[in-house]
Design a protein around this motif. Structure first.
Motif: not given
Length: 750
Positions: A584-587, A636-656
């Motif tokens: 559960v993260e910010k965008v 919860n046990t199956n949590t993520m250690s990293s995430y993308h704060p951007g969105i996936y658009k135009a075949d790439r992540w807007s953040c990185c």
């Protein structure tokens, strides 16, 4: 100026309008990860939304006035950079310095598009290399830069700076990291995430005012529940034995070891612990009897800030907040919406603020006071009617606590001359410490999102004064001190009679009506539920559309699921099981043009990942939903250690700018960053840990001879043994952590 403050989580206070000497009186409790470094507070002007002034605080406690300083953009840095620095050469003699710049995360946003154009500048011995990445706060450079080592330099420094590239204006500083190459000689290589620091601070000497602040950072290690069970059982027995006529020496000891500085906190911890054990009535009854034993003058009963007073005050806020909202909500909302000018004091009447009674004719002072009196009587009548009706829905546990207080005082002061004392004991808590403060400051009791303006504040203050007078059951004292309150005397006299009738009904509840205390408290103060209208967008493999993808839904967070529907009362159309939520993260603001968007990443039974985006109306609402969901998913046990704060658009992540949708996240998740709210569920292990911390601080440093002068009994002796066992358990955990860190350091050296 119209001022507000926010802290890094980021949380905003309400705006105080048209003043240079604002009072907020707001409190925030934030749970932070161990990597937390600083607190930054900014005072801003609401009209222009421009930063007025700010200051930074280290991670220590403080209590006092802090001078505000002018903001230096070069000090406003954030984020981390991933570097690998190594010395290259033949054999044991290095000749070259190699700096590999991999990536950065959570950089400051300097451009209007909600991102930056970061470039890295690596400098050593007068030479530098640069590399730029456009439109990203999570850039990936993955480039290496080499320098010839200069052995003649006494202070050999490598400087890695990050800047925001601008075509027209000057570049914006984003932070830097310095390395002493001489210290690197022994390790030969160093790699990791490094926090970006500010440039040399520039101290302003201007008179920008100061901010009164209390700040405390506390690091608590909560042990497994089994470690606290002996302490919890001993405390439970200390109030249980009271029913058999034995004196509760342990509660007396805790009472005697509290101070004015920590009494409120200890009371909060004890109230929540006994609520969890279903013994809150017994605990409060012990305190009532201890207080009555020390009181000789009934007029001062429960008027001091004793442990009994603080505990009852805390109990009212924990167990009665929903009751308070239902009781006061309609009247408070009416006053805020009407914004009527109300003033009874002739010395404070302002005719220009009162308006006019007819066309082009101003009020006289008498007209203003008469109209104000009528308005206040209307508000007071509405409130008293609500109080009388509330006897039917007041939480049963609250009724029972007030009932035992009423009868304890009646038994202690049975003489006819003290017939009012039992009523005053109840009203001293219910009216003077609960209802009246909530009327004066509805924001602090979560009745309103914003502070009242000056006109509404005055109306609330006058209404609170009337409620206080009714709570004191004495109109003569008030009217003698403030004779301008005389116009309200008939309404106040009637209110006293109504309040006595209400208390009589309130304390007449019977044990036969009782339900399971644990169940009732879960309905009153232990719920995880949160609900409200939000704008949602759900995506699996779909691309984000060009137009606004959000639709309005009514979202409900329950114990097991997050659900939403088009209206509040319609059938829920979609559900997310809480155990399936992985993050559960910010965008980033640039993704949807809103700074208050969050994402909920969950996994379906098929293993497919799904993201739900929620757009909140304010930063405070955003943090409240983030906190509520993170708390609900804390196990919860199956949590993520990293995430993308951007969105996936135009075949790439807007953040990185990574091109695969399955590429690993570019920022770390923040499962543990939450806000403490009044409706949080009880956490018995944490409360027991905080009680242990208080007792160990006050008692383990003392010998038995230094304890307060009363007989040592088995309970107190057992307490010392339990505290010693907990002390040893904490020492074992700290030693284990120390050895773990030592092994990590040795591995890095190797």
């Amino acid at each position: 100026n119209d001022l507000w403050i926010f802290s890094y989580l980021k949380q905003e206070t309400a705006t105080i309008w048209k003043t240079l000497s604002p009072f907020w009186g707001e409190e925030y409790n934030v749970h932070l990860p161990p990597s937390f470094h600083t607190v930054s507070l900014h005072v801003m002007d609401e009209d222009s939304l421009s930063i007025y002034s700010c200051f930074f605080l280290p991670c220590v406690g403080l209590d006092g006035w802090m001078n505000l300083t002018e903001i230096d953009p070069d000090e406003e840095v954030q984020g981390e950079i991933h570097l690998q620095i190594s010395l290259l050469g033949d054999g044991d003699v290095p000749h070259k310095l190699c700096c590999r710049v991999l990536e950065a995360r959570d950089l400051a946003k300097k451009d209007r598009n909600g991102a930056s154009d970061p470039f890295v500048r690596v400098r050593y011995n007068g030479k530098s290399h640069e590399s730029v990445v456009k439109k990203s706060c999570y850039p990936r450079w993955n480039e290496s830069f080499e320098f010839e080592l200069d052995d003649t330099l006494a202070d050999s420094l490598l400087c890695v700076e990050v800047w925001d590239w601008d075509l027209v204006s000057r570049n914006d500083f984003l932070g830097k990291v310095l390395f002493n190459i001489n210290r690197l000689q022994s390790a030969q290589q160093e790699e990791g995430w490094f926090r970006l620091g500010p440039d040399k601070p520039k101290h302003s000497q201007g008179t920008l005012g100061s901010l009164r602040l209390q700040l405390r950072l506390r690091d608590e290690t909560v042990l497994p529940s089994s470690h606290y069970q002996p302490l919890t059982e001993l405390l439970s027995q200390s109030v249980g034995t009271h029913l058999n006529g034995n004196w509760p020496d342990l509660i007396m000891l805790i009472d005697e070891t509290t101070t004015s500085e920590n009494r409120q906190e200890v009371a909060n911890n004890l109230v929540k612990l006994f609520l969890g054990q279903g013994l809150i009535k017994e605990f409060l009854d012990v305190l009532f009897k201890l207080e009555l034993e020390k009181t000789t003058e009934p007029n001062t009963l429960f008027r001091s800030n004793s442990l009994a007073s603080k505990s009852m005050e805390s109990f009212l806020k924990v167990a009665g907040m929903q009751y308070l909202h239902r009781l006061l909500g309609p009247t408070i909302n009416r006053i805020f919406e009407e914004k009527k000018y109300v003033e009874l004091d002739p010395n404070k009447v302002e005719l220009k603020d009162a308006g006019c009674t007819g066309l082009h004719r101003l009020h006289t002072e008498a007209d203003v006071i008469q109209q104000s009196s009528s308005l206040l009587q209307s508000y007071l009548s509405e409130l008293l009617a609500a109080i009388l009706q509330s006897a039917s829905y007041c939480p049963l546990l609250l009724c029972q606590a007030l009932q035992q207080l009423y009868y304890r005082v009646q038994a202690c002061f049975p003489d006819p001359e003290y017939r009012k004392v039992k009523f005053i004991a109840v009203t001293s808590f219910l009216c003077l410490r609960f209802i009246s403060p909530a009327i004066m400051s509805p924001k602090l009791f979560h009745l309103r999102e914003k502070h009242a303006d000056a006109r509404t504040s005055r109306t609330l203050l006058l209404l609170a004064k009337a409620v206080q007078t009714i709570g004191n059951l004495d109109t003569l004292v008030c009217c003698s001190k403030e004779p301008w309150m005389i116009p309200l005397q008939p309404a106040i006299q009637q209110g006293i009679s109504q309040l006595k009738d209400f208390i009589t009904r309130l304390v007449s509840c019977h044990d036969s009506e009782d339900l399971c205390l644990q169940t009732r408290m879960s309905l009153q103060c232990g719920t995880m539920e949160k609900e409200g209208f939000l704008f949602l967008h759900k995506t699996k493999d779909k691309c984000i559309p060009m137009t606004s993808p959000f639709k309005k839904y009514y979202v409900t967070l329950s114990k097991d699921t997050l659900s939403y529907s088009r209206t509040q009362h319609s059938k829920k159309t979609s559900f997310i099981s809480l155990p399936k939520i992985r993050a559960v993260e910010k965008v980033e603001e640039k993704c949807f043009g809103s700074p208050n968007v969050m994402q909920i990443i969950s996994s379906e039974d098929s293993g497919q990942q799904e993201t739900l985006y929620l757009d909140c109306k304010s930063v405070n609402e955003l943090n409240q939903w983030l906190s509520a969901l993170r708390k609900a998913c804390s196990h919860n046990t199956n949590t993520m250690s990293s995430y993308h704060p951007g969105i996936y658009k135009a075949d790439r992540w807007s953040c990185c700018h990574q091109k695969e949708k399955t590429d690993p996240g570019c920022d770390k998740t923040r499962h543990g960053v939450t806000l403490q709210e009044w409706y949080d569920p009880l956490d018995p292990d944490l409360e027991a840990q905080l009680i242990y911390r208080h007792l160990s601080t006050r008692l383990l440093i003392c010998s038995f001879s230094m304890l307060p002068d009363h007989k040592m009994v088995d309970g107190v002796t057992r307490l010392f043994t339990i505290l010693q066992d907990l002390h040893e358990a904490h020492a074992a955990v700290e030693e284990k952590e120390r050895l773990k860190n030592k092994n990590v350091f040795l591995e890095l050296q190797t």
